[in-house]
Scaffold this active site. Structure first.
Site, PDB file in Angstrom:
ATOM      1  N   CYS A 131       0.923  -1.217  -0.081  1.00 30.12           N
ATOM      2  CA  CYS A 131       0.128   0.177  -0.005  1.00 30.12           C
ATOM      3  C   CYS A 131       1.050   1.363   0.087  1.00 30.12           C
ATOM      4  O   CYS A 131       0.474   2.359  -0.760  1.00 30.12           O
ATOM      5  CB  CYS A 131      -1.053   0.115   1.272  1.00 30.12           C
ATOM      6  SG  CYS A 131      -1.808   1.588   1.198  1.00 30.12           S
ATOM      7  N   CYS A 152      -5.955  -2.260   7.744  1.00 30.67           N
ATOM      8  CA  CYS A 152      -7.219  -1.811   7.507  1.00 30.67           C
ATOM      9  C   CYS A 152      -8.234  -2.526   7.199  1.00 30.67           C
ATOM     10  O   CYS A 152      -9.517  -2.392   7.499  1.00 30.67           O
ATOM     11  CB  CYS A 152      -6.844  -0.452   6.803  1.00 30.67           C
ATOM     12  SG  CYS A 152      -6.467  -0.849   5.054  1.00 30.67           S
TER      13      CYS A 152
END
Length: 348
Positions: free
Chosen positions: A101, A193
């Site tokens: 990410c 997340c």
């Protein structure tokens, strides 16, 4: 003074960074990415970019008469980070989605959005340091996040600020209290997340359902010990949560996706490991010594490295436990990040 885009998750760290740079006189504006489906972030106060946190970020920017932009990167995030993570687990390795990410989304697409809005620099709430385009560990080693940032290229690091790299979390909380920031008491976000409380079911169901199908648990002599709830739910070196009673400690020694089999045995150790998909922040010799971290909270080991093309062999001074394929191996010289890659395999 500089025009700086602050990546705002709405948490206390990025909120403090925004206010710090504003107080220093920089021309700041906020940018936030929406990257998760609503069902994963609804009512999760500590979640990265949860609705409440996004609203708090927008209100902070507005209170200082500064712009705040929201970008929807959910399709790109799902197609890269979420799919890649699920497929890695399906292949029997344990990936680190935060590394991907940071490389492709936060310091890739979001960085490009910031540049398109005229930003000279991107600032984030990461605990790390940058000097002359070189990445360094944070002063607060308990909070250091340089491990997750090693794949960010120097060209991007040269246009990046990490203001919290020189301070500790207690100081961040103190500043948030002093400025009475809305998210001053928000809990730290510690989960991946899209995997609340370590549950990757969401991505498995969508991208790799076979990784959560039941299969056999065997010992190294192939004797059946029980059954698991999905080989994607276990990692090499795992001991807890296996549900197998035994008189001795059993660890996950191998994952065999083709038969959905998990193999248990003694604690896995490796004298060497093979690392691939390397990225270096400077020209490195064929053979050198450095300190390697094989997990984010790993204390680090002094090792010998031999580069062979786009791979390297790493030799430990003593057998190292829980060398996990799919995780990152990050090399340091003192506080300076030299580079790193993905662990391919451990070797006895």
């Amino acid at each position: 003074m500089s025009k700086i885009a602050v990546a705002m998750s709405g948490g206390v760290d990025s909120s403090v960074v925004f206010r710090m740079l504003y107080e220093e006189g920089h021309e700041v504006f906020g940018i936030t990415m929406r990257h998760l489906p609503e069902e994963l972030v609804r009512d999760r106060i500590g979640s990265c970019c949860a609705p409440r946190a996004v609203r708090a970020a927008s209100r902070l920017a507005a209170s200082l008469n500064r712009p705040h932009y929201l970008f929807d990167l959910s399709e790109e995030f799902a197609a890269t980070v979420m799919r890649w993570t699920a497929e890695a687990y399906r292949s029997g390795v344990t990936p680190n989605p935060c590394v991907l990410c940071n490389e492709g989304i936060k310091f890739g697409l979001l960085f490009q959005r910031a540049r398109a809005l005229g930003a000279e620099f991107l600032a984030t709430g990461h605990y790390a340091r940058v000097h002359n385009g070189r990445l360094f560990a944070a002063r607060d080693r308990m909070r250091d996040q340089s491990y997750f940032l090693y794949r960010v290229p120097r060209s991007v690091l040269s246009a990046t600020f990490f203001p919290l790299g020189e301070v500790g979390k207690d100081e961040v909380r103190r500043m948030a209290e002093e400025w009475d920031l809305e998210m001053k008491d928000a809990p730290d976000s510690t989960d991946v997340c899209f995997a609340p409380e370590g549950d990757f079911s969401y991505i498995f169901e969508r991208f790799a359902p076979e990784a959560i199908e039941s299969g056999p648990i065997v010992d190294e002599a192939t004797r059946l010990l029980g059954r698991h709830r999905g080989f994607g739910r276990v990692t090499i070196g795992q001991r807890r949560g296996l549900g197998i009673p035994a008189s001795e400690r059993l660890y996950v020694r191998a994952i065999r996706p083709e038969t959905k089999t998990v193999v248990l045995g003694g604690r896995p150790v490796a004298s060497r490991m093979l690392v691939e998909n390397l990225i270096w922040h400077q020209k490195m010799p064929e053979r050198f010594e450095a300190v390697v971290k094989i997990r984010s909270r790993h204390p680090g080991r002094a090792v010998s490295i031999e580069r062979i093309g786009d791979r390297c062999h790493v030799t430990f001074p003593a057998p190292e436990p829980n060398v996990t394929p799919g995780q990152s191996a990050v090399f340091y010289e003192g506080d300076c990040v030299l580079g790193g890659g993905i662990i391919c395999q451990g070797e006895v």
